[in-house]
Design a protein around this motif. Structure first.
Motif, PDB file in Angstrom:
ATOM      1  N   ILE A 134       4.814  -2.223 -15.241  1.00  0.00           N
ATOM      2  CA  ILE A 134       4.339  -3.512 -15.746  1.00  0.00           C
ATOM      3  C   ILE A 134       2.847  -3.675 -15.481  1.00  0.00           C
ATOM      4  O   ILE A 134       2.287  -4.717 -15.768  1.00  0.00           O
ATOM      5  CB  ILE A 134       5.117  -4.688 -15.116  1.00  0.00           C
ATOM      6  N   PHE A 135       2.206  -2.640 -14.944  1.00  0.00           N
ATOM      7  CA  PHE A 135       0.776  -2.700 -14.666  1.00  0.00           C
ATOM      8  C   PHE A 135      -0.032  -2.265 -15.878  1.00  0.00           C
ATOM      9  O   PHE A 135       0.281  -1.283 -16.539  1.00  0.00           O
ATOM     10  CB  PHE A 135       0.414  -1.789 -13.494  1.00  0.00           C
ATOM     11  N   THR A 136      -1.059  -3.001 -16.169  1.00  0.00           N
ATOM     12  CA  THR A 136      -2.050  -2.564 -17.146  1.00  0.00           C
ATOM     13  C   THR A 136      -3.421  -2.785 -16.529  1.00  0.00           C
ATOM     14  O   THR A 136      -3.574  -3.534 -15.568  1.00  0.00           O
ATOM     15  CB  THR A 136      -1.967  -3.370 -18.451  1.00  0.00           C
ATOM     16  N   PHE A 137      -4.410  -2.090 -17.064  1.00  0.00           N
ATOM     17  CA  PHE A 137      -5.778  -2.422 -16.705  1.00  0.00           C
ATOM     18  C   PHE A 137      -6.562  -2.561 -17.999  1.00  0.00           C
ATOM     19  O   PHE A 137      -6.171  -2.025 -19.036  1.00  0.00           O
ATOM     20  CB  PHE A 137      -6.394  -1.380 -15.764  1.00  0.00           C
TER      21      PHE A 137
ATOM     22  N   PHE B 215       0.814  -1.204   0.000  1.00  0.00           N
ATOM     23  CA  PHE B 215       0.000   0.000   0.000  1.00  0.00           C
ATOM     24  C   PHE B 215       0.856   1.266   0.000  1.00  0.00           C
ATOM     25  O   PHE B 215       0.343   2.355   0.114  1.00  0.00           O
ATOM     26  CB  PHE B 215      -0.938  -0.011   1.213  1.00  0.00           C
ATOM     27  N   LYS B 216       2.153   1.115  -0.114  1.00  0.00           N
ATOM     28  CA  LYS B 216       3.042   2.267  -0.089  1.00  0.00           C
ATOM     29  C   LYS B 216       3.326   2.746  -1.503  1.00  0.00           C
ATOM     30  O   LYS B 216       3.386   1.974  -2.452  1.00  0.00           O
ATOM     31  CB  LYS B 216       4.355   1.905   0.627  1.00  0.00           C
ATOM     32  N   SER B 217       3.540   4.047  -1.635  1.00  0.00           N
ATOM     33  CA  SER B 217       3.737   4.630  -2.962  1.00  0.00           C
ATOM     34  C   SER B 217       4.997   4.099  -3.632  1.00  0.00           C
ATOM     35  O   SER B 217       5.057   3.964  -4.850  1.00  0.00           O
ATOM     36  CB  SER B 217       3.810   6.156  -2.861  1.00  0.00           C
ATOM     37  N   GLU B 218       6.024   3.766  -2.830  1.00  0.00           N
ATOM     38  CA  GLU B 218       7.272   3.271  -3.410  1.00  0.00           C
ATOM     39  C   GLU B 218       7.028   1.996  -4.214  1.00  0.00           C
ATOM     40  O   GLU B 218       7.551   1.825  -5.313  1.00  0.00           O
ATOM     41  CB  GLU B 218       8.301   3.001  -2.303  1.00  0.00           C
ATOM     42  N   ALA B 219       6.206   1.110  -3.668  1.00  0.00           N
ATOM     43  CA  ALA B 219       5.901  -0.136  -4.365  1.00  0.00           C
ATOM     44  C   ALA B 219       5.151   0.129  -5.657  1.00  0.00           C
ATOM     45  O   ALA B 219       5.411  -0.502  -6.681  1.00  0.00           O
ATOM     46  CB  ALA B 219       5.087  -1.054  -3.461  1.00  0.00           C
ATOM     47  N   HIS B 220       4.217   1.066  -5.620  1.00  0.00           N
ATOM     48  CA  HIS B 220       3.448   1.369  -6.823  1.00  0.00           C
ATOM     49  C   HIS B 220       4.346   1.906  -7.929  1.00  0.00           C
ATOM     50  O   HIS B 220       4.129   1.629  -9.109  1.00  0.00           O
ATOM     51  CB  HIS B 220       2.331   2.361  -6.504  1.00  0.00           C
ATOM     52  N   LYS B 221       5.365   2.676  -7.562  1.00  0.00           N
ATOM     53  CA  LYS B 221       6.295   3.197  -8.566  1.00  0.00           C
ATOM     54  C   LYS B 221       7.055   2.049  -9.228  1.00  0.00           C
ATOM     55  O   LYS B 221       7.281   2.037 -10.424  1.00  0.00           O
ATOM     56  CB  LYS B 221       7.285   4.164  -7.914  1.00  0.00           C
ATOM     57  N   ILE B 222       7.454   1.069  -8.413  1.00  0.00           N
ATOM     58  CA  ILE B 222       8.224  -0.052  -8.934  1.00  0.00           C
ATOM     59  C   ILE B 222       7.384  -0.903  -9.875  1.00  0.00           C
ATOM     60  O   ILE B 222       7.843  -1.345 -10.923  1.00  0.00           O
ATOM     61  CB  ILE B 222       8.769  -0.914  -7.773  1.00  0.00           C
ATOM     62  N   PHE B 223       6.128  -1.123  -9.511  1.00  0.00           N
ATOM     63  CA  PHE B 223       5.293  -2.023 -10.295  1.00  0.00           C
ATOM     64  C   PHE B 223       4.507  -1.315 -11.391  1.00  0.00           C
ATOM     65  O   PHE B 223       3.909  -1.964 -12.236  1.00  0.00           O
ATOM     66  CB  PHE B 223       4.321  -2.779  -9.384  1.00  0.00           C
ATOM     67  N   ARG B 224       4.502   0.010 -11.399  1.00  0.00           N
ATOM     68  CA  ARG B 224       3.655   0.763 -12.331  1.00  0.00           C
ATOM     69  C   ARG B 224       3.918   0.409 -13.787  1.00  0.00           C
ATOM     70  O   ARG B 224       3.001   0.229 -14.580  1.00  0.00           O
ATOM     71  CB  ARG B 224       3.875   2.266 -12.122  1.00  0.00           C
TER      72      ARG B 224
ATOM     73  N   LYS C 197     -12.409  -5.950 -24.773  1.00  0.00           N
ATOM     74  CA  LYS C 197     -11.485  -5.305 -23.849  1.00  0.00           C
ATOM     75  C   LYS C 197     -10.103  -5.205 -24.474  1.00  0.00           C
ATOM     76  O   LYS C 197      -9.745  -5.966 -25.367  1.00  0.00           O
ATOM     77  CB  LYS C 197     -11.395  -6.091 -22.535  1.00  0.00           C
ATOM     78  N   ILE C 198      -9.340  -4.274 -23.932  1.00  0.00           N
ATOM     79  CA  ILE C 198      -7.997  -4.037 -24.439  1.00  0.00           C
ATOM     80  C   ILE C 198      -7.093  -3.702 -23.253  1.00  0.00           C
ATOM     81  O   ILE C 198      -7.502  -2.975 -22.349  1.00  0.00           O
ATOM     82  CB  ILE C 198      -8.028  -2.887 -25.468  1.00  0.00           C
ATOM     83  N   PRO C 199      -5.893  -4.289 -23.166  1.00  0.00           N
ATOM     84  CA  PRO C 199      -5.007  -3.939 -22.053  1.00  0.00           C
ATOM     85  C   PRO C 199      -4.385  -2.565 -22.271  1.00  0.00           C
ATOM     86  O   PRO C 199      -3.788  -2.305 -23.318  1.00  0.00           O
ATOM     87  CB  PRO C 199      -3.944  -5.044 -22.088  1.00  0.00           C
ATOM     88  N   VAL C 200      -4.549  -1.696 -21.297  1.00  0.00           N
ATOM     89  CA  VAL C 200      -4.068  -0.315 -21.404  1.00  0.00           C
ATOM     90  C   VAL C 200      -3.045  -0.069 -20.297  1.00  0.00           C
ATOM     91  O   VAL C 200      -3.300  -0.384 -19.135  1.00  0.00           O
ATOM     92  CB  VAL C 200      -5.233   0.688 -21.264  1.00  0.00           C
ATOM     93  N   PRO C 201      -1.871   0.473 -20.616  1.00  0.00           N
ATOM     94  CA  PRO C 201      -0.886   0.769 -19.572  1.00  0.00           C
ATOM     95  C   PRO C 201      -1.424   1.821 -18.602  1.00  0.00           C
ATOM     96  O   PRO C 201      -2.070   2.790 -19.024  1.00  0.00           O
ATOM     97  CB  PRO C 201       0.317   1.328 -20.342  1.00  0.00           C
ATOM     98  N   VAL C 202      -1.154   1.620 -17.333  1.00  0.00           N
ATOM     99  CA  VAL C 202      -1.615   2.578 -16.332  1.00  0.00           C
ATOM    100  C   VAL C 202      -1.069   3.971 -16.613  1.00  0.00           C
ATOM    101  O   VAL C 202      -1.750   4.978 -16.426  1.00  0.00           O
ATOM    102  CB  VAL C 202      -1.212   2.107 -14.916  1.00  0.00           C
ATOM    103  N   TYR C 203       0.177   4.042 -17.127  1.00  0.00           N
ATOM    104  CA  TYR C 203       0.772   5.368 -17.330  1.00  0.00           C
ATOM    105  C   TYR C 203       0.025   6.176 -18.391  1.00  0.00           C
ATOM    106  O   TYR C 203       0.150   7.393 -18.449  1.00  0.00           O
ATOM    107  CB  TYR C 203       2.258   5.254 -17.664  1.00  0.00           C
ATOM    108  N   TRP C 204      -0.753   5.500 -19.244  1.00  0.00           N
ATOM    109  CA  TRP C 204      -1.536   6.246 -20.230  1.00  0.00           C
ATOM    110  C   TRP C 204      -2.480   7.231 -19.569  1.00  0.00           C
ATOM    111  O   TRP C 204      -2.608   8.364 -19.983  1.00  0.00           O
ATOM    112  CB  TRP C 204      -2.344   5.280 -21.095  1.00  0.00           C
ATOM    113  N   VAL C 205      -3.175   6.760 -18.551  1.00  0.00           N
ATOM    114  CA  VAL C 205      -4.165   7.621 -17.908  1.00  0.00           C
ATOM    115  C   VAL C 205      -3.527   8.557 -16.895  1.00  0.00           C
ATOM    116  O   VAL C 205      -4.198   9.404 -16.325  1.00  0.00           O
ATOM    117  CB  VAL C 205      -5.288   6.795 -17.244  1.00  0.00           C
ATOM    118  N   LEU C 206      -2.210   8.391 -16.678  1.00  0.00           N
ATOM    119  CA  LEU C 206      -1.480   9.319 -15.814  1.00  0.00           C
ATOM    120  C   LEU C 206      -0.632  10.287 -16.641  1.00  0.00           C
ATOM    121  O   LEU C 206       0.058  11.134 -16.095  1.00  0.00           O
ATOM    122  CB  LEU C 206      -0.561   8.537 -14.859  1.00  0.00           C
ATOM    123  N   ASN C 207      -0.705  10.138 -17.953  1.00  0.00           N
ATOM    124  CA  ASN C 207       0.092  10.953 -18.865  1.00  0.00           C
ATOM    125  C   ASN C 207      -0.198  12.436 -18.675  1.00  0.00           C
ATOM    126  O   ASN C 207      -1.337  12.843 -18.482  1.00  0.00           O
ATOM    127  CB  ASN C 207      -0.232  10.535 -20.308  1.00  0.00           C
ATOM    128  N   GLU C 208       0.853  13.257 -18.738  1.00  0.00           N
ATOM    129  CA  GLU C 208       0.699  14.707 -18.567  1.00  0.00           C
ATOM    130  C   GLU C 208      -0.313  15.294 -19.550  1.00  0.00           C
ATOM    131  O   GLU C 208      -1.035  16.224 -19.251  1.00  0.00           O
ATOM    132  CB  GLU C 208       2.061  15.391 -18.769  1.00  0.00           C
TER     133      GLU C 208
END
Length: 768
Positions: free
Chosen positions: A659-662, A648-657, A707-718
């Motif tokens: 390779i994460f898709t939804f 639940f810590k932000s550090e872990a989310h950065k590491i796994f981000r 459905k389509i796998p979308v990288p999490v960073y897409w929706v966090l894109n600037e």
């Protein structure tokens, strides 16, 4: 005596099953388990598990629990209560105090641990400190009258509270936090092994007894596995005898084996596995293919498929739509099949010690696990896998790791665990000279004319880019320049809807066999998942392990040396910095090593491929390059050594981000999906449970196709973060509709439509 009678009248399930009936169901499942796997537990452990089974649901005698059940058969008076306040597994141990005189202190702890952990609810009470224990005991005292007054108990004795507190305290001190569990494993490994097996088996047995037509373990594979494999070879019209490579390594215990593709690794896995078997692969496409092979070897009823959409795959390929599809899937999910083909995420997340993780560990304790192509995983995946392998080996799991290349950093970890590591055995090396390599100081777009020219010579061309957007752009440019009507340019990557992607994967596997002059533009998707054999490869530069995997898609099925004077592998060393998904120092070092190990004619031989990967991922090289790969490895190790709450810590989310898709649905299919959701909701009117599940499965499969796998960073894109990147269509079904500016079509897949993005104001609603 009153308790025994109450068990026969009080309910365990909303379907009217009494607690006594449910306990009897568990005891029956235990008999099944003992019949098929009699040596997993010793005699004392069998006694302890039977006691845990007997008492595991005594907490359901709680009047408030009984009042939660929406049934007419209740034997208690209720006044609208809908909250049982404390999960029943935390009340069941209150009935155990008389056993403290019959069992040792350690055995009582095993029983209590198994009972309180057989469900996931209520983890706040056992969270690694004493505050949770005090909270639980105070809530029990406060509510005791509401719980058990209908049985004649209005007050809990001080002796029972003292007994329970002592048990819980020992559990916290020895098994609670991960660091405590690891310490106890070092100091008293036999105790921890017993605890984990008993708790895990109680969970598994309870799941089997609670499901419809479930069984804790299906009958193991019978007969000689060598004979089964030879029969399979005969059915495939192949030479029906074992290869020296298979004979040599089939009886090792824990083995890491570097072996080239095409030597018979699947056959070795079948021969090596002597017990219940799990075969682990990096992706769904590979598992689906291996599932079909294992069904042919072991028989259709013996093999199960386990990944995030495996139920849809099995349903779609079933001979008929009936309840057996659901029953087999439920048994696979309960880890009950004698042979299971799985993606890593289904087994190896247990290392994070989620509630009920013990079920997986216990099952693995009497299983043989094959992991194929371990180098295909990221550090954020490999490090947890290595930790779980280390822990489960101590429980009794056997492992066979088969891979085409092995980084030194991974090799060292397995050697520390005591594995036999074979990296250069002569029987594992493919002597065929398959890949004549040329490195060009160009980018992928500057060789489009060369690609077209090769295709005109009746060659099938495979192009692999590092990113989806590069593949899409190249496809458009090549399509514009197709003057020859016989040349076809096609595109395959991970960002097509599943329905289209499956069609394209089938098409690429057929195309190279039936036709010439095909140009397939792809991404890393094809590196390990598709069994294809093209004539020529053009690829963007990447780390050596990826490049070697890509080369494996060319001159794959031939048994003779590549004969032509021209090269059949072209590596383009210039990569767009903005689209560079790989670390620059690893790419450049890889090219240096490849140049060093090419023969005079330009061939990259099998043994040299292994050397290159081993050198690249050695601690010495990674340190000298100041590579982020090594940093990421250390970060994940650090987190795994901390409390399990790190998730639940932000550090872990950065590491796994990264390779994460939804999974989401392109906007263009919104109305189609809305109709399917309406159809799904209407299924609640179907009375027959089996028919309702099958109907829902058919609808959900239809939804999943879009459905389509979308990288999490897409929706966090600037560029898009201040807009609304997706809409929640249905929260219960986890359905998300992507915004209009994520444009989709079946030729290109999904991409960011910059014009549509610019048309929308920052605060303007775009789901119109």
């Amino acid at each position: 005596m009153a308790i025994k009678k109450a068990l026969e009248t009080h309910l365990a399930k909303s379907d009217g099953t009494t607690i006594k009936q449910h306990i009897d169901g568990l005891l029956h499942q235990f008999e099944v388990f003992e019949k098929f796997y009699p040596k997993v537990l010793n005699e004392k452990e069998k006694q302890v598990l039977k006691i845990a089974i007997e008492y595991h649901d005594y907490g359901k005698l709680n009047r408030l629990f009984q009042c939660k059940l929406p049934v007419k058969q209740r034997t208690v008076k209720c006044s609208g209560e809908r909250d049982d306040r404390i999960p029943h597994q935390y009340l069941s141990p209150l009935f155990l105090r008389p056993l403290s005189e019959k069992f040792s202190k350690l055995d009582v702890i095993k029983i209590v641990y198994a009972i309180i952990n057989h469900h996931a609810r209520g983890s706040k009470y056992i969270k690694g400190d004493y505050a949770g224990i005090d909270l639980l005991l105070s809530e029990i005292k406060e509510n005791f009258k509401d719980f058990f007054s209908h049985l004649g108990y209005t007050k809990i004795s001080d002796e029972t509270i003292k007994f329970y507190k002592k048990c819980l305290t020992r559990i916290i001190e020895n098994l609670g936090a991960v660091k405590n569990l690891n310490r106890t494993f070092r100091e008293n490994p036999e105790f921890v092994k017993s605890v984990v097996k008993l708790a895990g088996l109680l969970i598994k047995i309870d799941h089997a007894a609670s499901g419809e037509d479930l069984i804790v373990e299906e009958e193991p594979v019978k007969g000689n596995r060598e004979r089964l494999f030879l029969n399979y070879l005969r059915s495939q019209n192949k030479l029906s005898k074992l290869k020296p490579f298979q004979e040599k390594f089939k009886d090792y215990k824990n083995l890491v084996l570097v072996a080239d593709t095409g030597l018979g690794k699947t056959g070795l896995a079948v021969l090596w596995s002597k017990r219940k078997m799990f075969y682990v692969l990096p992706n769904r496409t590979s598992t689906n293919a291996m599932f079909e092979t294992m069904k042919e070897i072991f028989g259709e009823s013996k093999a199960g498929l386990l990944h995030s959409t495996s139920l849809f795959y099995v349903y779609e390929n079933a001979e008929k739509e009936d309840y057996t599809v659901l029953r087999d899937f439920d048994n696979t999910r309960n880890l009950s099949k004698p042979v299971t083909i799985s993606t890593a995420d289904q087994l190896f997340t247990s290392v994070f010690k989620y509630p009920t993780y013990e079920k997986t560990y216990a099952t693995l304790s009497y299983s043989d696990v094959v992991i194929d192509e371990i180098q295909g995983f990221e550090p954020a995946q490999i490090v947890p896998m290595l930790r779980q392998i280390e822990e489960t080996v101590k429980l009794g799991t056997r492992y066979l790791i088969i891979t085409a290349t092995l980084p030194e950093i991974i090799k060292n970890e397995f050697e520390k665990m005591g594995f036999t590591v074979k990296t250069n055995d002569p029987e594992t090396i493919d002597k065929t000279r398959r890949h004549k390599v040329k490195i060009l100081e160009k980018d992928i777009f500057s060789v489009k004319d060369d690609i077209l020219e090769k295709a005109t010579k009746d060659k099938n061309i495979l192009v692999i880019t590092n990113t989806v957007s590069t593949a899409q752009d190249l496809y458009l440019k090549l399509s514009e320049n197709l003057a020859d009507e016989h040349i076809k340019a096609k595109l395959l990557h991970s960002r097509f809807i599943w329905k289209t992607r499956k069609e394209k994967e089938n098409e690429i596997k057929e195309d190279y066999r039936k036709f010439k002059r095909n140009i397939w533009i792809t991404t890393q998707l094809v590196e390990a998942s598709l069994d294809i054999d093209f004539d020529v490869l053009f690829t963007e530069a990447a780390p050596a392990d990826s490049l070697i995997q890509r080369m494996g898609r060319v001159w794959r099925d031939k048994n003779e040396d590549y004969p032509e004077k021209e090269f059949n592998v072209y590596i383009l060393s210039i990569v767009n910095k903005k689209k560079d998904v790989y670390e620059k120092v690893l790419r450049e070092k890889s090219l240096d090593l490849i140049k060093k190990y090419l023969t005079e004619e330009g061939f990259l031989l099998s043994e040299n491929k292994r050397k290159i990967v081993e050198i690249l991922y050695s601690e010495e090289t990674l340190t000298s390059l100041n590579s982020k790969y090594f940093d990421e490895w250390k970060k994940v190790e650090k987190i795994l050594n901390s409390e399990w709450e790190y998730l639940f810590k932000s550090e872990a989310h950065k590491i796994f981000r990264d390779i994460f898709t939804f999974e989401a649905i392109p906007f263009v299919f919104k109305e189609k999906i809305k109709k399917l959701v309406e159809d799904y909701k209407e299924t609640k009117e179907i009375v027959d449970k089996s028919k309702r599940r099958l109907k829902r499965l058919k609808i959900l499969k239809g939804i999943n196709d879009y459905k389509i796998p979308v990288p999490v960073y897409w929706v966090l894109n600037e560029k898009v973060k201040n807009k609304t990147p997706f809409e929640v269509l249905d929260k219960d079904l986890n359905l998300y509709i992507l915004a209009k500016y994520f444009k989709y079509d079946d030729n290109l897949g999904i991409r960011l439509d910059k014009e549509e993005l610019e048309k929308n104001d920052i605060n303007k609603e775009i789901f119109i």
